[in-house]
Design an enzyme around this catalytic site. Structure first.
Site, PDB file in Angstrom:
ATOM      1  NE  ARG A 129      54.725  16.963  57.852  1.00 32.96           N
ATOM      2  CZ  ARG A 129      53.634  15.798  57.358  1.00 32.96           C
ATOM      3  NH1 ARG A 129      52.982  15.259  58.324  1.00 32.96           N
ATOM      4  NH2 ARG A 129      53.830  15.502  56.224  1.00 32.96           N
ATOM      5  NE  ARG A 162      57.519  14.275  54.696  1.00 30.95           N
ATOM      6  CZ  ARG A 162      56.612  13.534  55.126  1.00 30.95           C
ATOM      7  NH1 ARG A 162      56.107  13.271  56.304  1.00 30.95           N
ATOM      8  NH2 ARG A 162      55.538  13.162  53.911  1.00 30.95           N
TER       9      ARG A 162
HETATM   10  P1  AMP Z   1      54.493   9.708  54.668  1.00 36.56           P
HETATM   11  O1  AMP Z   1      55.587  10.007  55.100  1.00 36.56           O
HETATM   12  O2  AMP Z   1      53.463   8.744  54.781  1.00 36.56           O
HETATM   13  O3  AMP Z   1      53.523  11.167  54.292  1.00 36.56           O
HETATM   14  O4  AMP Z   1      54.734   9.232  53.008  1.00 36.56           O
HETATM   15  C1  AMP Z   1      55.495  10.070  52.114  1.00 36.56           C
HETATM   16  C2  AMP Z   1      55.476   9.534  50.666  1.00 36.56           C
HETATM   17  O5  AMP Z   1      56.074   8.327  50.812  1.00 36.56           O
HETATM   18  C3  AMP Z   1      54.216   9.297  50.171  1.00 36.56           C
HETATM   19  O6  AMP Z   1      53.627  10.394  49.392  1.00 36.56           O
HETATM   20  C4  AMP Z   1      54.607   8.316  49.017  1.00 36.56           C
HETATM   21  O7  AMP Z   1      55.275   8.760  47.977  1.00 36.56           O
HETATM   22  C5  AMP Z   1      55.525   7.308  50.000  1.00 36.56           C
HETATM   23  N1  AMP Z   1      54.895   6.496  50.563  1.00 36.56           N
HETATM   24  C6  AMP Z   1      54.582   6.132  52.150  1.00 36.56           C
HETATM   25  N2  AMP Z   1      53.979   5.226  52.260  1.00 36.56           N
HETATM   26  C7  AMP Z   1      53.501   4.543  51.142  1.00 36.56           C
HETATM   27  C8  AMP Z   1      52.725   3.563  50.808  1.00 36.56           C
HETATM   28  N3  AMP Z   1      52.085   2.550  51.863  1.00 36.56           N
HETATM   29  N4  AMP Z   1      52.482   3.231  49.504  1.00 36.56           N
HETATM   30  C9  AMP Z   1      53.168   3.906  48.562  1.00 36.56           C
HETATM   31  N5  AMP Z   1      53.818   5.016  48.773  1.00 36.56           N
HETATM   32  C10 AMP Z   1      53.989   5.375  50.154  1.00 36.56           C
END
Ligand code: AMP
Length: 216
Positions: A129, A162
């Site tokens: 990704r 990322r």
């Molecule tokens: P994502 O981009 O949605 O894959 O999120 C990346 C990271 O951000 C996750 O692994 C969490 O550490 C944090 N994160 C994103 N959204 C949330 C959420 N709703 N609650 C808690 N941590 C979050």
């Protein structure tokens, strides 16, 4: 009345990619909690520093700060017509907080497309990704490559990988998903809002399945 859609599914299933396309196809605003944290990390805010300490391990950021961040975002004027939530809620406490926040705005969660795929597919997708820093557009070197390697097709910004897409972190993110976010599948199923979508299909097919499901 405003429309609120929650996109649910494991890391790497294509939620972010689909959320961007759906936002373009509707008048709804795409809110990605992960993107909001990443902007805070880039701007070196206190919230960003706190979030990074959890994100680097693939853990969830604590509910109270996450909920406060989303509350602030959905109260902004561009969200009046509605929102596509991507990555939020991720725990039952966040789901309850969301209902309350939307209730205060005179709305509720309308529909929850649940995009699924096998663990093997998720690991493969997160591996290749690439994301754009400017607006969070997402590419995959095999399944959805940009026209020019390393450059976003939409806004021309540089693509990056990322930190939390590393193998060990991905495994933990998937584990955390099954432990903490899976209960939401049951929660929204019982509420009669869940629509299951097969995320192992091609990107275009998933988009058309999603649009068909939303029309209903
Ligand atoms: P994502 O981009 O949605 O894959 O999120 C990346 C990271 O951000 C996750 O692994 C969490 O550490 C944090 N994160 C994103 N959204 C949330 C959420 N709703 N609650 C808690 N941590 C979050």
């Amino acid at each position: 009345m405003a429309t609120y859609i929650v996109l649910l599914g494991p890391p790497g299933v294509g939620k972010g990619t689909q959320a961007v396309v759906l936002a373009q196809a509707t008048s709804l605003v795409h809110i990605s909690s992960g993107d909001l944290f990443r902007v805070n990390i880039k701007n070196q805010t206190e919230l960003g520093k706190l979030a990074k300490s959890y994100m680097d391990k693939g853990e969830l950021v604590p509910d109270d700060v996450t909920i406060a961040m989303i509350r602030d975002r959905i109260s902004q004027p561009d969200c009046k017509a509605g929102v596509i939530f991507d990555g939020f809620p991720r725990t039952p406490k966040q789901a309850q907080a969301l209902e309350k926040m939307l209730g205060e705005l005179g709305g509720h969660v309308d529909v929850v497309p649940y995009i699924t795929a096998d663990e093997q597919v998720l690991i493969e997708r997160t591996g290749g990704r690439w994301s754009c820093r400017a607006q969070g557009h997402v590419y995959h070197e095999k399944f959805n490559p940009p026209k020019e390697a390393g450059v976003c097709d939409v806004d021309g910004s540089v693509l990056y990988q990322r930190d939390d897409d590393k193998k060990e972190t991905v495994a933990n993110r998937i584990h955390v998903y099954f432990e903490q976010t899976m209960p939401l599948v049951d929660y929204y199923h019982k509420a009669g809002k869940l629509i299951e979508i097969d995320g192992a299909k091609s990107m275009e097919q998933v988009t058309s399945d999603l649009l068909a499901a939303l029309k209903k």
